[in-house]
Structure formats: structure tokens, C-alpha cells
Design an enzyme around this catalytic site. Sequence first.
Site, PDB file in Angstrom:
ATOM      1  N   ASP A 145      45.552  10.352  61.442  1.00  0.00           N
ATOM      2  CA  ASP A 145      46.633  10.857  60.598  1.00  0.00           C
ATOM      3  C   ASP A 145      47.365  11.913  61.425  1.00  0.00           C
ATOM      4  OD1 ASP A 145      48.274  12.157  58.807  1.00  0.00           O
ATOM      5  OD2 ASP A 145      46.705  12.600  57.345  1.00  0.00           O
TER       6      ASP A 145
ATOM      7  N   LYS B 240      57.661  16.059  58.141  1.00  0.00           N
ATOM      8  CA  LYS B 240      57.391  17.223  58.974  1.00  0.00           C
ATOM      9  C   LYS B 240      58.147  17.145  60.303  1.00  0.00           C
ATOM     10  CE  LYS B 240      52.841  17.489  56.830  1.00  0.00           C
ATOM     11  NZ  LYS B 240      52.947  18.710  56.022  1.00  0.00           N
TER      12      LYS B 240
ATOM     13  N   TRP C 298      42.983  17.279  54.247  1.00  0.00           N
ATOM     14  CA  TRP C 298      43.482  15.911  54.291  1.00  0.00           C
ATOM     15  C   TRP C 298      42.429  14.935  54.795  1.00  0.00           C
ATOM     16  CZ3 TRP C 298      47.148  15.813  51.100  1.00  0.00           C
ATOM     17  CH2 TRP C 298      47.995  16.921  50.962  1.00  0.00           C
TER      18      TRP C 298
END
Length: 363
Positions: A173, A197, A102
Site C-alpha cells: 500500500d 495524497k 492502515w
Amino acid sequence: MKRAYNFNAGPSALPLEVLQQAQEELLNYNETGMSVMELSHRSNEFENVHNEAQSLLKQLLNIPDTYEVLFLQGGASLQFSMIPMNFLNDEQIGNYVLTGVWSEKALKEAKILGRSTAIAASSKETNYDRIPDLSELNLTPDDGYLHITSSNTIFGTQWREFPRVKGDLLIADMSSDILSKPLPIENFAMLYAGAQKNLGPSGVTVVIIRKDLLATVPSHQIPTVLRYDTHSKNNSLYNTPPTFSIYMLNKVLQWVKDRGGVAEIAKTNELKAALIYDVIDESNGFYKGHAVKNSRSLMNITFNLQSEDLSKKFLSEAKEAGFVGLNGHRSVGGCRASTYNAVPYEACKALQQFMLNFKQENQ
């Protein structure tokens, strides 16, 4: 009702109590005679849901008044583009710490936009099995920000200590670990996280951004809907928001509050992860953790077995026993257990016992 032991990496487990409450309210929210999915986003009923979610998040993370809480769409992946678009001018560098897929994607988007970028540090050479030490970071006076990924879903690593950056221009992030532990919010210029999540279902992205940063957004060349100041000025209601996802976010935040807040959730997360890591560490190599110990994630536990065939057998038997989502990502292989906030302690205890039994039967 039989519930699976859900260790999916995202979309992931939601608290049973939240699902039950949503079920009860699905057809008639707050005596409106409508589902929350049918409410106008301009209605008082939805505005209360929206504002309460913002307020709860501020309470739970002790977010100062100098920050805005925004609810956006496009997932964390859209932020990869919006961040350099909004916060890098021609003289500035977007500096990135690479700790997995990511963070690589975030860097790639900044490059696509033609912005100047740098790699502050990387653990790619060891297949992202660790978080770089703070002493390894290569920072420059021209950095517009330093970007990190706080917990790496695929590789199972997590920052234990965050870097301090000049001007506190740290952007993170936090899709995999937001709300899993208390945070030093003041050390960050911006945090963002896809909800799927730890915060709720997919569809909404939470952005926590320092207000002074909004004033630096250029007045031209950025499409209206891709400007953070657009969403700030309109309380995240510039266009139709993902109303049901925000409603579910509200419910999850209330669930966290009812359990004593983030500090209490963090204690439980430590205990849950320890159940599984202890089996790995005491298995004499039968189970092999991917992440080095001082970089281990409490949210995503990655491990391999002694052979690919044994890993396949483990995953097959685990599925039969009611465990879901234990397949590791292809970048690492093996297995992964995502132990997010809503994964019950009992599910982690059951996985611990399954791992112990499997080892005894197959060593």
C-alpha cells in the site's frame, strides 16, 4: 490570490498549475463544448485521457510491460479486501507487517474473509515509531504474499529498504508515498495507492499489478467487479470510472514529468523534509519527533511539543499564520506536516521559520 500553506494528510495539496489548467478547461475540454465531467467514458476524448494517464505513470515509474496499470474505485481500503479475495487460496497465508493503522485494517479485512493470516513483524509495542528491521520478518513457505504499508501517514514512518520475498510476492500500500521517489517495481507483485495524497484528488485508486498474478485469480466465488482480471480485460472501463479524478491524475503526472520526473521530485522532497526535521533535531527537545530517525517518513512528519497545552498553542497560532492541516492524528497527538510532492518548498520553508520563531518565543 492568497493560497494556504496546505499540509493536510489527504485529500492534500495539488499543484497550483494543475488547478489552474483544470479551471481553464472546466467548461470546454479540448474544444468538445463539454466539461471533462460530462464526457462519456466510452468517448475517444476520454479514452485518450485515460490511456495517456496510464502511459505517463508507466514512463515515470519505469513500469515494465509485464505489469498492468489499473484505475479502480473504493480507495486503498477496498484493496484490503480484494487482495486476499483474489490471491489467497485455502493453503496459503496472507502475511502482514504491522506498522500502523492502515496495515492493521488490511489484516483485519483478510481475517473477515476467513483467510489464513500471519503477522510477519510489528512495531505496535512502541506505538509504531519505527519500521521493523528486515531481519525481524517471519516469513513462511506458505505465504501467498507479504503485505506492507510503505509510508505510514499517521505515525510518520517509511520503509527505506524493501524486503525481498520468494517469487517477488510483495504487495505494498503506497498511498502516502507513491511517485515521491524511484521504485524497484520488479520487486513487487502489486502496488496500490489512493490518489488523494501524491497523485491527484480522491476518487481513483491506482493499482500496478504483475500480469502473471492475474492468471492466478480463481474462476469462481469472487464477484465480477471485485476481480482484478475483470478490470484488466476491460482497461479499467468495466463500469463507469471516476472520470474527473483520472483527468486530474493525468494532469498531475504531466506536472511531475515537466519537473524532470520522479528522481528530481525525490531530491526536492529530501530538501523539504530536511527543513522541518532539522528544526526538530536542533531544538534540544522543544520539538520531539515521533518516528525514530532511521524510519522517518519524507511525506508525513510527526512531532510533539513539551506539553499538550503548548501543542494546542502551536496549532492555534499556526492556523492564524495560514498553515492548514498540522493537527496530528489522535493516535499520536501533537502535530503532523504532510509534505507531499505538490507541497511547495516555500511552504516548508515558511513552516521551518514559524517553528523557529515559536520556539524562541515560548521556551
